[in-house]
Design a protein around this motif. Structure first.
Motif, PDB file in Angstrom:
ATOM      1  N   LEU A  84     -13.510  41.348  -2.042  1.00 32.90           N
ATOM      2  CA  LEU A  84     -12.259  40.770  -2.533  1.00 32.90           C
ATOM      3  C   LEU A  84     -11.093  41.728  -2.318  1.00 32.90           C
ATOM      4  CD1 LEU A  84     -13.583  39.135  -5.819  1.00 32.90           C
ATOM      5  CD2 LEU A  84     -12.698  37.926  -3.818  1.00 32.90           C
ATOM      6  N   ARG A  85     -11.314  43.008  -2.611  1.00 27.26           N
ATOM      7  CA  ARG A  85     -10.248  43.992  -2.412  1.00 27.26           C
ATOM      8  C   ARG A  85      -9.866  44.085  -0.938  1.00 27.26           C
ATOM      9  NH1 ARG A  85     -12.394  48.565  -4.708  1.00 27.26           N
ATOM     10  NH2 ARG A  85     -11.409  48.159  -6.729  1.00 27.26           N
ATOM     11  N   ARG A  86     -10.858  44.110  -0.072  1.00 27.04           N
ATOM     12  CA  ARG A  86     -10.582  44.187   1.374  1.00 27.04           C
ATOM     13  C   ARG A  86      -9.799  42.965   1.838  1.00 27.04           C
ATOM     14  NH1 ARG A  86     -15.434  43.845   3.062  1.00 27.04           N
ATOM     15  NH2 ARG A  86     -15.914  46.031   2.643  1.00 27.04           N
ATOM     16  N   SER A  87     -10.167  41.804   1.349  1.00 27.96           N
ATOM     17  CA  SER A  87      -9.462  40.580   1.724  1.00 27.96           C
ATOM     18  C   SER A  87      -8.005  40.635   1.287  1.00 27.96           C
ATOM     19  CB  SER A  87     -10.154  39.370   1.098  1.00 27.96           C
ATOM     20  OG  SER A  87      -9.424  38.193   1.339  1.00 27.96           O
ATOM     21  N   LEU A  88      -7.754  41.128   0.078  1.00 26.44           N
ATOM     22  CA  LEU A  88      -6.387  41.187  -0.443  1.00 26.44           C
ATOM     23  C   LEU A  88      -5.518  42.162   0.343  1.00 26.44           C
ATOM     24  CD1 LEU A  88      -7.233  41.140  -4.247  1.00 26.44           C
ATOM     25  CD2 LEU A  88      -5.831  39.430  -3.075  1.00 26.44           C
ATOM     26  N   VAL A  89      -6.011  43.369   0.561  1.00 25.18           N
ATOM     27  CA  VAL A  89      -5.162  44.406   1.171  1.00 25.18           C
ATOM     28  C   VAL A  89      -5.004  44.221   2.677  1.00 25.18           C
ATOM     29  CG1 VAL A  89      -5.706  46.046  -0.662  1.00 25.18           C
ATOM     30  CG2 VAL A  89      -7.026  46.094   1.474  1.00 25.18           C
ATOM     31  N   THR A  90      -5.781  43.346   3.269  1.00 23.14           N
ATOM     32  CA  THR A  90      -5.631  43.070   4.710  1.00 23.14           C
ATOM     33  C   THR A  90      -5.036  41.690   4.972  1.00 23.14           C
ATOM     34  OG1 THR A  90      -7.912  42.224   4.905  1.00 23.14           O
ATOM     35  CG2 THR A  90      -7.561  44.588   5.303  1.00 23.14           C
ATOM     36  N   LEU A  91      -4.684  40.977   3.922  1.00 19.67           N
ATOM     37  CA  LEU A  91      -4.204  39.599   4.077  1.00 19.67           C
ATOM     38  C   LEU A  91      -2.993  39.531   4.988  1.00 19.67           C
ATOM     39  CD1 LEU A  91      -5.239  36.926   2.869  1.00 19.67           C
ATOM     40  CD2 LEU A  91      -3.501  37.155   1.084  1.00 19.67           C
ATOM     41  N   HIS A  92      -2.107  40.530   4.892  1.00 20.04           N
ATOM     42  CA  HIS A  92      -0.867  40.508   5.673  1.00 20.04           C
ATOM     43  C   HIS A  92      -1.099  40.744   7.165  1.00 20.04           C
ATOM     44  CE1 HIS A  92      -1.661  44.742   4.919  1.00 20.04           C
ATOM     45  NE2 HIS A  92      -0.831  45.050   5.894  1.00 20.04           N
ATOM     46  N   GLU A  93      -2.315  41.095   7.541  1.00 18.48           N
ATOM     47  CA  GLU A  93      -2.616  41.373   8.945  1.00 18.48           C
ATOM     48  C   GLU A  93      -2.980  40.122   9.727  1.00 18.48           C
ATOM     49  OE1 GLU A  93      -5.672  44.317   8.870  1.00 18.48           O
ATOM     50  OE2 GLU A  93      -4.430  45.813   7.835  1.00 18.48           O
ATOM     51  N   ILE A  96       4.881  26.467  -7.742  1.00 17.85           N
ATOM     52  CA  ILE A  96       4.570  27.891  -7.586  1.00 17.85           C
ATOM     53  C   ILE A  96       3.084  28.128  -7.812  1.00 17.85           C
ATOM     54  CG2 ILE A  96       4.967  30.186  -8.564  1.00 17.85           C
ATOM     55  CD1 ILE A  96       7.892  29.243  -9.083  1.00 17.85           C
ATOM     56  N   ARG A  97       2.519  27.451  -8.804  1.00 10.62           N
ATOM     57  CA  ARG A  97       1.073  27.599  -9.007  1.00 10.62           C
ATOM     58  C   ARG A  97       0.313  27.149  -7.757  1.00 10.62           C
ATOM     59  NH1 ARG A  97      -3.551  24.264 -12.228  1.00 10.62           N
ATOM     60  NH2 ARG A  97      -5.193  25.506 -11.276  1.00 10.62           N
ATOM     61  N   GLY A  98       0.770  26.077  -7.120  1.00 12.09           N
ATOM     62  CA  GLY A  98       0.110  25.606  -5.905  1.00 12.09           C
ATOM     63  C   GLY A  98       0.118  26.645  -4.798  1.00 12.09           C
ATOM     64  N   LEU A  99       1.193  27.413  -4.696  1.00  7.38           N
ATOM     65  CA  LEU A  99       1.268  28.470  -3.684  1.00  7.38           C
ATOM     66  C   LEU A  99       0.273  29.583  -3.987  1.00  7.38           C
ATOM     67  CD1 LEU A  99       5.153  28.622  -3.313  1.00  7.38           C
ATOM     68  CD2 LEU A  99       3.518  27.661  -1.679  1.00  7.38           C
ATOM     69  N   TRP A 100       0.140  29.942  -5.264  1.00  6.88           N
ATOM     70  CA  TRP A 100      -0.871  30.936  -5.632  1.00  6.88           C
ATOM     71  C   TRP A 100      -2.277  30.412  -5.375  1.00  6.88           C
ATOM     72  CZ3 TRP A 100      -0.652  35.917  -6.287  1.00  6.88           C
ATOM     73  CH2 TRP A 100       0.557  36.516  -6.651  1.00  6.88           C
ATOM     74  N   ASP A 101      -2.497  29.139  -5.681  1.00  2.00           N
ATOM     75  CA  ASP A 101      -3.819  28.557  -5.426  1.00  2.00           C
ATOM     76  C   ASP A 101      -4.160  28.613  -3.940  1.00  2.00           C
ATOM     77  OD1 ASP A 101      -3.952  28.044  -8.112  1.00  2.00           O
ATOM     78  OD2 ASP A 101      -3.822  25.857  -7.944  1.00  2.00           O
ATOM     79  N   ALA A 102      -3.161  28.386  -3.092  1.00  2.00           N
ATOM     80  CA  ALA A 102      -3.386  28.463  -1.642  1.00  2.00           C
ATOM     81  C   ALA A 102      -3.744  29.882  -1.231  1.00  2.00           C
ATOM     82  CB  ALA A 102      -2.146  27.980  -0.892  1.00  2.00           C
ATOM     83  N   ASP A 115      -2.234  33.485   8.980  1.00  2.00           N
ATOM     84  CA  ASP A 115      -2.296  32.605   7.809  1.00  2.00           C
ATOM     85  C   ASP A 115      -2.016  33.382   6.526  1.00  2.00           C
ATOM     86  OD1 ASP A 115      -4.681  34.000   8.055  1.00  2.00           O
ATOM     87  OD2 ASP A 115      -5.989  32.281   7.717  1.00  2.00           O
ATOM     88  N   GLY A 116      -2.448  34.650   6.497  1.00  2.00           N
ATOM     89  CA  GLY A 116      -2.156  35.488   5.342  1.00  2.00           C
ATOM     90  C   GLY A 116      -0.669  35.777   5.214  1.00  2.00           C
ATOM     91  N   THR A 117      -0.030  36.077   6.322  1.00  2.00           N
ATOM     92  CA  THR A 117       1.407  36.334   6.308  1.00  2.00           C
ATOM     93  C   THR A 117       2.172  35.119   5.798  1.00  2.00           C
ATOM     94  OG1 THR A 117       1.230  37.883   8.151  1.00  2.00           O
ATOM     95  CG2 THR A 117       3.401  36.937   7.735  1.00  2.00           C
ATOM     96  N   ALA A 118       1.714  33.938   6.161  1.00  2.00           N
ATOM     97  CA  ALA A 118       2.389  32.706   5.748  1.00  2.00           C
ATOM     98  C   ALA A 118       2.287  32.495   4.240  1.00  2.00           C
ATOM     99  CB  ALA A 118       1.800  31.512   6.495  1.00  2.00           C
ATOM    100  N   VAL A 119       1.095  32.666   3.674  1.00  2.00           N
ATOM    101  CA  VAL A 119       0.955  32.433   2.234  1.00  2.00           C
ATOM    102  C   VAL A 119       1.665  33.525   1.434  1.00  2.00           C
ATOM    103  CG1 VAL A 119      -1.179  31.110   2.437  1.00  2.00           C
ATOM    104  CG2 VAL A 119      -1.312  33.569   2.076  1.00  2.00           C
ATOM    105  N   ALA A 167       5.480  32.791   1.499  1.00  2.00           N
ATOM    106  CA  ALA A 167       5.866  31.698   0.618  1.00  2.00           C
ATOM    107  C   ALA A 167       5.991  32.156  -0.828  1.00  2.00           C
ATOM    108  CB  ALA A 167       4.853  30.561   0.720  1.00  2.00           C
ATOM    109  N   LEU A 168       5.309  33.260  -1.157  1.00  2.00           N
ATOM    110  CA  LEU A 168       5.372  33.831  -2.504  1.00  2.00           C
ATOM    111  C   LEU A 168       6.298  35.039  -2.584  1.00  2.00           C
ATOM    112  CD1 LEU A 168       1.596  33.484  -3.370  1.00  2.00           C
ATOM    113  CD2 LEU A 168       3.481  32.450  -4.664  1.00  2.00           C
ATOM    114  N   GLY A 169       7.050  35.297  -1.536  1.00  2.00           N
ATOM    115  CA  GLY A 169       7.994  36.408  -1.559  1.00  2.00           C
ATOM    116  C   GLY A 169       7.329  37.771  -1.546  1.00  2.00           C
ATOM    117  N   LEU A 170       6.141  37.849  -0.947  1.00  2.00           N
ATOM    118  CA  LEU A 170       5.390  39.102  -0.925  1.00  2.00           C
ATOM    119  C   LEU A 170       5.232  39.625   0.502  1.00  2.00           C
ATOM    120  CD1 LEU A 170       2.495  38.210  -3.404  1.00  2.00           C
ATOM    121  CD2 LEU A 170       4.605  39.469  -3.899  1.00  2.00           C
ATOM    122  N   ARG A 171       5.219  40.945   0.621  1.00  2.00           N
ATOM    123  CA  ARG A 171       4.938  41.579   1.912  1.00  2.00           C
ATOM    124  C   ARG A 171       3.433  41.757   2.113  1.00  2.00           C
ATOM    125  NH1 ARG A 171       9.627  43.367   4.148  1.00  2.00           N
ATOM    126  NH2 ARG A 171      11.326  43.978   2.749  1.00  2.00           N
TER     127      ARG A 171
END
Length: 272
Positions: free
Chosen positions: A221-230, A19-25, A233-237, A240-244
């Motif tokens: 950093l904030r922009r990267s986080l809140v747009t990751l799902h768009e 699980i830590r590896g998934l967060w690191d990714a 590769d962001g959707t995939a990571v 894997a962590l059970g996040l939308r």
């Protein structure tokens, strides 16, 4: 002064090496998308989380909402965003809850049994592992709780799970998102346990940066986080962590946590 590499840390949810590896990714991807090189650290237990949350080089660090809310406004880290779980208890918002766990074949079979159960708790500044359970019990058994030989500090969700399996405790609360991660990636860890109840959803742990982090880095950093799902590769990571997704949050949203904790202490009438 901020170091050349701000740190990223998922210690709150480092429930296993996998699980830590998934967060690191995820942090590595945030680093790429934001253009900010992050130093990903473990800050492994038993190092105190409180020590992590006062570091002046925080870039993207998961923090429990309760200690965040207890800090004076001027001393709080900078809020970046909070995770939105794919589970129903999140209501598709940056919320989380706690699951009240018991042994599948133990002495606690119904909510009514919790009034006399031997409880385990993580640390006293934890919303999910301490205050959520006490608020739930105050709502169910105001003035009727029996003083039990509560066991703690058990430090983290893994400590609660181990104590339940060893029969050192009969009930304990763990972060519902932590339970989700274990269900997804380490199901054997929670084998023999069941969810008896789930507490009210409240503001989820948030990703924070140090106040000293320059504003342009915070924005990136904030922009990267809140747009990751768009992004694919962001959707995939995230998946894997059970996040939308991650959602921006207002620091004032967390002010409800100490209010509820203080009210529960008054109504419950027992100490742990």
């Amino acid at each position: 002064m901020v170091m050349s590499k701000p740190i990223a840390c998922s210690r709150m949810y480092n429930l296993s090496p996998r699980i830590r590896g998934l967060w690191d990714a995820l942090f590595a991807l945030v680093s790429v998308h934001s253009g900010i090189e992050l130093e990903i650290i473990a800050h492994a237990a038993p190092a105190p989380l409180s020590q992590l949350w006062t570091r002046l080089d925080m870039g993207v660090v998961l923090m429990c909402g309760y200690p965040f809310s207890r800090m004076p406004e001027g001393a709080r880290p900078t809020a970046l965003a909070a995770p939105v779980s794919s589970e129903a208890w999140s209501s598709d918002q940056p919320l989380y809850a706690s699951h009240i766990l018991v042994a599948s074949t133990g002495p606690v079979n119904a909510v009514a049994d919790l009034a006399a159960a031997r409880w385990g708790w993580t640390v006293r500044d934890s919303q999910s592992g301490y205050h959520a359970a006490r608020s739930y019990l105050a709502g169910q058994f105001t003035g009727k709780m029996k003083q039990s030989a509560a066991v703690g500090p058990l430090l983290n969700p893994s400590g609660i799970v181990a104590a339940l399996k060893d029969r050192r405790i009969e009930a304990g609360a763990i972060d519902a998102y932590a339970f989700q991660l274990l269900s997804m990636h380490e199901p054997d860890a929670i084998d023999g346990l069941r969810i008896l109840a789930t507490t009210d959803p409240l503001p989820a742990p948030l990703l924070v940066a140090a106040q000293t982090l320059p504003g342009d880095m915070v924005m990136a950093l904030r922009r990267s986080l809140v747009t990751l799902h768009e992004t694919p590769d962001g959707t995939a990571v995230l998946g894997a962590l059970g996040l939308r997704r991650f959602s921006a949050v207002a620091p004032s949203a967390y002010d409800v946590l100490p209010q509820r904790a203080d009210a529960a202490d008054r109504r419950l009438g027992i100490t742990w």
